[in-house]
Design a protein around this motif. Structure first.
Motif, PDB file in Angstrom:
ATOM      1  N   LEU A 150      10.228  10.749   0.010  1.00 28.61           N
ATOM      2  CA  LEU A 150       9.244  11.696  -0.509  1.00 28.61           C
ATOM      3  C   LEU A 150       8.505  11.106  -1.703  1.00 28.61           C
ATOM      4  CD1 LEU A 150       7.997  14.522  -0.501  1.00 28.61           C
ATOM      5  CD2 LEU A 150       9.899  15.276  -1.964  1.00 28.61           C
ATOM      6  N   ARG A 151       9.233  10.436  -2.579  1.00 25.96           N
ATOM      7  CA  ARG A 151       8.566   9.815  -3.726  1.00 25.96           C
ATOM      8  C   ARG A 151       7.579   8.748  -3.264  1.00 25.96           C
ATOM      9  NH1 ARG A 151      13.880  10.254  -5.759  1.00 25.96           N
ATOM     10  NH2 ARG A 151      14.285   8.049  -5.285  1.00 25.96           N
ATOM     11  N   GLN A 152       7.977   7.955  -2.258  1.00 24.35           N
ATOM     12  CA  GLN A 152       7.069   6.934  -1.727  1.00 24.35           C
ATOM     13  C   GLN A 152       5.834   7.572  -1.101  1.00 24.35           C
ATOM     14  OE1 GLN A 152       8.875   4.375   1.178  1.00 24.35           O
ATOM     15  NE2 GLN A 152       6.957   3.357   1.723  1.00 24.35           N
ATOM     16  N   ALA A 153       6.038   8.634  -0.343  1.00 17.41           N
ATOM     17  CA  ALA A 153       4.901   9.296   0.303  1.00 17.41           C
ATOM     18  C   ALA A 153       3.960   9.882  -0.725  1.00 17.41           C
ATOM     19  CB  ALA A 153       5.409  10.375   1.250  1.00 17.41           C
ATOM     20  N   LYS A 154       4.485  10.408  -1.793  1.00  8.80           N
ATOM     21  CA  LYS A 154       3.619  10.954  -2.832  1.00  8.80           C
ATOM     22  C   LYS A 154       2.811   9.850  -3.512  1.00  8.80           C
ATOM     23  CE  LYS A 154       6.306  15.117  -3.950  1.00  8.80           C
ATOM     24  NZ  LYS A 154       7.080  15.811  -4.988  1.00  8.80           N
ATOM     25  N   ALA A 155       3.458   8.694  -3.702  1.00 12.76           N
ATOM     26  CA  ALA A 155       2.715   7.570  -4.296  1.00 12.76           C
ATOM     27  C   ALA A 155       1.593   7.120  -3.375  1.00 12.76           C
ATOM     28  CB  ALA A 155       3.675   6.421  -4.593  1.00 12.76           C
ATOM     29  N   GLU A 156       1.872   7.041  -2.081  1.00  9.57           N
ATOM     30  CA  GLU A 156       0.848   6.651  -1.117  1.00  9.57           C
ATOM     31  C   GLU A 156      -0.260   7.702  -1.054  1.00  9.57           C
ATOM     32  OE1 GLU A 156       2.942   6.068   2.503  1.00  9.57           O
ATOM     33  OE2 GLU A 156       3.751   4.091   1.920  1.00  9.57           O
ATOM     34  N   ARG A 192     -20.659   5.257   6.288  1.00  6.43           N
ATOM     35  CA  ARG A 192     -20.018   6.557   6.590  1.00  6.43           C
ATOM     36  C   ARG A 192     -18.631   6.345   7.199  1.00  6.43           C
ATOM     37  NH1 ARG A 192     -21.241  11.746   7.054  1.00  6.43           N
ATOM     38  NH2 ARG A 192     -23.377  11.307   6.364  1.00  6.43           N
ATOM     39  N   GLU A 193     -18.486   5.292   7.982  1.00  2.25           N
ATOM     40  CA  GLU A 193     -17.183   5.043   8.610  1.00  2.25           C
ATOM     41  C   GLU A 193     -16.108   4.824   7.557  1.00  2.25           C
ATOM     42  OE1 GLU A 193     -15.096   1.912  11.731  1.00  2.25           O
ATOM     43  OE2 GLU A 193     -17.235   1.743  11.234  1.00  2.25           O
ATOM     44  N   ASP A 194     -16.438   4.066   6.501  1.00  6.04           N
ATOM     45  CA  ASP A 194     -15.460   3.860   5.431  1.00  6.04           C
ATOM     46  C   ASP A 194     -15.131   5.169   4.733  1.00  6.04           C
ATOM     47  OD1 ASP A 194     -15.427   1.202   6.025  1.00  6.04           O
ATOM     48  OD2 ASP A 194     -16.928   0.657   4.503  1.00  6.04           O
ATOM     49  N   ALA A 195     -16.140   5.999   4.532  1.00  7.24           N
ATOM     50  CA  ALA A 195     -15.903   7.289   3.879  1.00  7.24           C
ATOM     51  C   ALA A 195     -15.001   8.186   4.741  1.00  7.24           C
ATOM     52  CB  ALA A 195     -17.221   7.989   3.598  1.00  7.24           C
ATOM     53  N   ASP A 196     -15.265   8.213   6.075  1.00  7.10           N
ATOM     54  CA  ASP A 196     -14.434   9.047   6.954  1.00  7.10           C
ATOM     55  C   ASP A 196     -13.001   8.518   7.026  1.00  7.10           C
ATOM     56  OD1 ASP A 196     -16.628  10.584   7.418  1.00  7.10           O
ATOM     57  OD2 ASP A 196     -17.136   9.636   9.352  1.00  7.10           O
ATOM     58  N   THR A 197     -12.867   7.202   7.044  1.00  6.99           N
ATOM     59  CA  THR A 197     -11.513   6.619   7.118  1.00  6.99           C
ATOM     60  C   THR A 197     -10.711   6.934   5.863  1.00  6.99           C
ATOM     61  OG1 THR A 197     -12.347   4.813   8.512  1.00  6.99           O
ATOM     62  CG2 THR A 197     -10.242   4.471   7.356  1.00  6.99           C
ATOM     63  N   SER A 198     -11.304   6.863   4.703  1.00  3.76           N
ATOM     64  CA  SER A 198     -10.585   7.151   3.461  1.00  3.76           C
ATOM     65  C   SER A 198     -10.192   8.623   3.379  1.00  3.76           C
ATOM     66  CB  SER A 198     -11.441   6.775   2.253  1.00  3.76           C
ATOM     67  OG  SER A 198     -12.643   7.531   2.238  1.00  3.76           O
ATOM     68  N   LEU A 258      -6.202  10.166   3.400  1.00  2.00           N
ATOM     69  CA  LEU A 258      -5.683  11.124   2.416  1.00  2.00           C
ATOM     70  C   LEU A 258      -4.971  12.282   3.119  1.00  2.00           C
ATOM     71  CD1 LEU A 258      -5.376  12.162  -0.449  1.00  2.00           C
ATOM     72  CD2 LEU A 258      -7.679  13.165  -0.263  1.00  2.00           C
ATOM     73  N   ILE A 259      -5.576  12.777   4.190  1.00  2.83           N
ATOM     74  CA  ILE A 259      -4.956  13.883   4.928  1.00  2.83           C
ATOM     75  C   ILE A 259      -3.617  13.443   5.541  1.00  2.83           C
ATOM     76  CG2 ILE A 259      -5.208  15.405   6.916  1.00  2.83           C
ATOM     77  CD1 ILE A 259      -8.233  15.413   6.351  1.00  2.83           C
ATOM     78  N   ILE A 260      -3.550  12.241   6.080  1.00  4.79           N
ATOM     79  CA  ILE A 260      -2.313  11.716   6.679  1.00  4.79           C
ATOM     80  C   ILE A 260      -1.223  11.591   5.623  1.00  4.79           C
ATOM     81  CG2 ILE A 260      -1.289   9.674   7.742  1.00  4.79           C
ATOM     82  CD1 ILE A 260      -3.968   9.248   9.197  1.00  4.79           C
ATOM     83  N   ALA A 261      -1.580  11.146   4.451  1.00  7.18           N
ATOM     84  CA  ALA A 261      -0.601  11.009   3.364  1.00  7.18           C
ATOM     85  C   ALA A 261      -0.026  12.362   2.957  1.00  7.18           C
ATOM     86  CB  ALA A 261      -1.246  10.306   2.182  1.00  7.18           C
ATOM     87  N   GLU A 262      -0.897  13.363   2.874  1.00  8.41           N
ATOM     88  CA  GLU A 262      -0.418  14.696   2.521  1.00  8.41           C
ATOM     89  C   GLU A 262       0.480  15.269   3.623  1.00  8.41           C
ATOM     90  OE1 GLU A 262      -3.999  16.783   1.774  1.00  8.41           O
ATOM     91  OE2 GLU A 262      -4.142  16.109  -0.325  1.00  8.41           O
ATOM     92  N   ALA A 263       0.172  15.037   4.896  1.00 11.18           N
ATOM     93  CA  ALA A 263       1.008  15.508   6.003  1.00 11.18           C
ATOM     94  C   ALA A 263       2.374  14.822   5.994  1.00 11.18           C
ATOM     95  CB  ALA A 263       0.303  15.259   7.321  1.00 11.18           C
TER      96      ALA A 263
END
Length: 402
Positions: A127-133, A155-161, A165-170
């Protein structure tokens, strides 16, 4: 010269003998009143005997047999499987709630707890690692979004970033769910570990032990019992009453009983409960009636046999007469009283309780009055006497309740 015949010679002797016997009979008749004492008078020559009115207590009861048992008892078993490693109490020991009674081998459950704790530590580290990521993904997403706004990033770079972020929160949410599951498993295994220490659930006395040290107990298929605890301060008499009598009983009704081993001691209590489900034994329908009684001295013990009497009616310290002296009529009950001058008087009386061959009188008679049996006109049938009824002024104690 002719001689008299033999019969002629005997006639003077017979006359002499007859005179002697006649004289003797007259003499005996004259002296009989002085020599032979008079015969005792027969019952027909006596005045009818009476019965004294005495004071006492009678009851109308229903009797039944019962068994003594603890009102509160608990079969103490184990909720986990394993080998019984120790039993710290014995039959007859008094224990308080929370006392350690026995132990199951805890090593398997200790191992499970240790594994659960290690898995939980691992998930917390993830969990600590995931929060850092996630924090790193958030910084990248913010930087690329500024570059995209300045037309320095595609735009592709913006969508990927943003997706990263959403994947990290999940990932954080998933790890947190796993941590919750791990903590739940740990709590369950810790609880099972605590079940290896079997504690007393109530204050009481150990009355039996069914498992021994070294025995393997399987809690998955059966409910293994190690010992039984009972609160012997209050006992219950479970009396079996036939269906013809149980309809006359009710909670709160007075009860007295004695045990087979102590018939001289009588316990008093009241009906607590009449169980609605009967038992049928040899085509006889029986209902269980429960009676609670305090047992401060421990005289009542489990499985004792009790002779129980349920009191239906009771007359306490009232004038009593035998039923043989009670003339029951449609216009009222009467008794025949012998007065001091020998006259016989018929009195109307009020009867309270009739039981045990006796009748309790509430009015019409006083203690000490003499009553006559209703068959006193036929002295030959009279067997009772004042001395039989009780010269002490109390009712005879031989009458048994029915």
């Amino acid at each position: 010269m002719s001689h008299p015949s033999a019969p002629s010679r005997r006639r003077p002797a017979v006359l002499v003998a007859g005179l002697v016997l006649f004289s003797a009979g007259v003499g005996i008749g004259h002296w009989s009143d002085r020599l032979i004492p008079p015969l005792p008078a027969t019952a027909a020559d006596e005045a009818p005997a009476g019965l004294k009115v005495v004071r006492g207590t009678i009851e109308r009861t229903i009797s039944a047999l019962g068994v003594v048992e603890p009102r509160v008892f608990v079969d103490v078993g184990t909720q986990v499987s394993g080998q019984l490693r120790a039993v710290h109490v014995g039959v007859g020991d008094a224990v308080t709630r929370g006392t350690l009674l026995a132990e199951i081998d805890p090593r398997i459950y200790e191992t499970r707890v240790t594994g659960d704790e290690a898995r939980l530590l691992n998930l917390e580290a993830q969990l600590r690692q995931a929060k850092a990521e996630r924090d790193l993904a958030r910084l990248r997403e913010a930087r690329i979004r500024r570059l995209f706004e300045g037309r320095a990033a595609s735009r592709e770079d913006a969508d990927t970033s943003a997706a990263n972020l959403i994947i990290a929160e999940a990932a954080i949410a998933a790890i947190e769910a796993q941590i919750g599951e791990a903590r739940s498993t740990l709590d369950g295994d810790r609880t099972n570990l605590s079940y290896t220490r079997i504690l007393a659930p109530i204050d009481g006395t150990v009355v039996s032990q069914t498992s021994v040290v070294g025995q393997t107990l399987n809690a998955n298929q059966t409910s293994p019992i190690i010992l039984r605890l009972a609160d012997l301060a209050t006992m219950t008499v479970r009396a079996q009453v036939v269906e013809a009598d149980v309809v006359r009983l009710a909670p709160g009704q007075p009860v007295r009983f004695s045990t087979l081993g102590r018939p001289d001691r009588v316990w008093h209590s009241r009906v607590r409960q009449i169980l609605p489900t009967p038992q049928t034994l040899n085509d006889v329908v029986l209902y269980d009636v429960l009676v609670d009684v305090a047992n401060p001295d421990g005289a009542l013990m489990t499985s004792m046999t009790a002779q129980v009497f349920f009191v239906l009616d009771q007359a306490v310290d009232q004038p009593l007469i035998p039923l043989t002296a009670l003339d029951r009529r449609e216009d009222g009950d009467r008794v025949h009283v012998r007065l001091a001058d020998g006259r016989i008087e018929s009195r109307r009386v009020a009867v309270d309780v009739v039981a045990q061959g006796l009748a309790a009188i509430t009015s019409g008679l006083n203690v000490g009055d003499t009553v006559l049996p209703i068959n006193a006109h036929d002295p030959g049938t009279l067997t009772a006497r004042v001395g039989d009824w009780g010269a002490s002024g109390r009712a005879p104690a031989a009458a048994a309740p029915r």
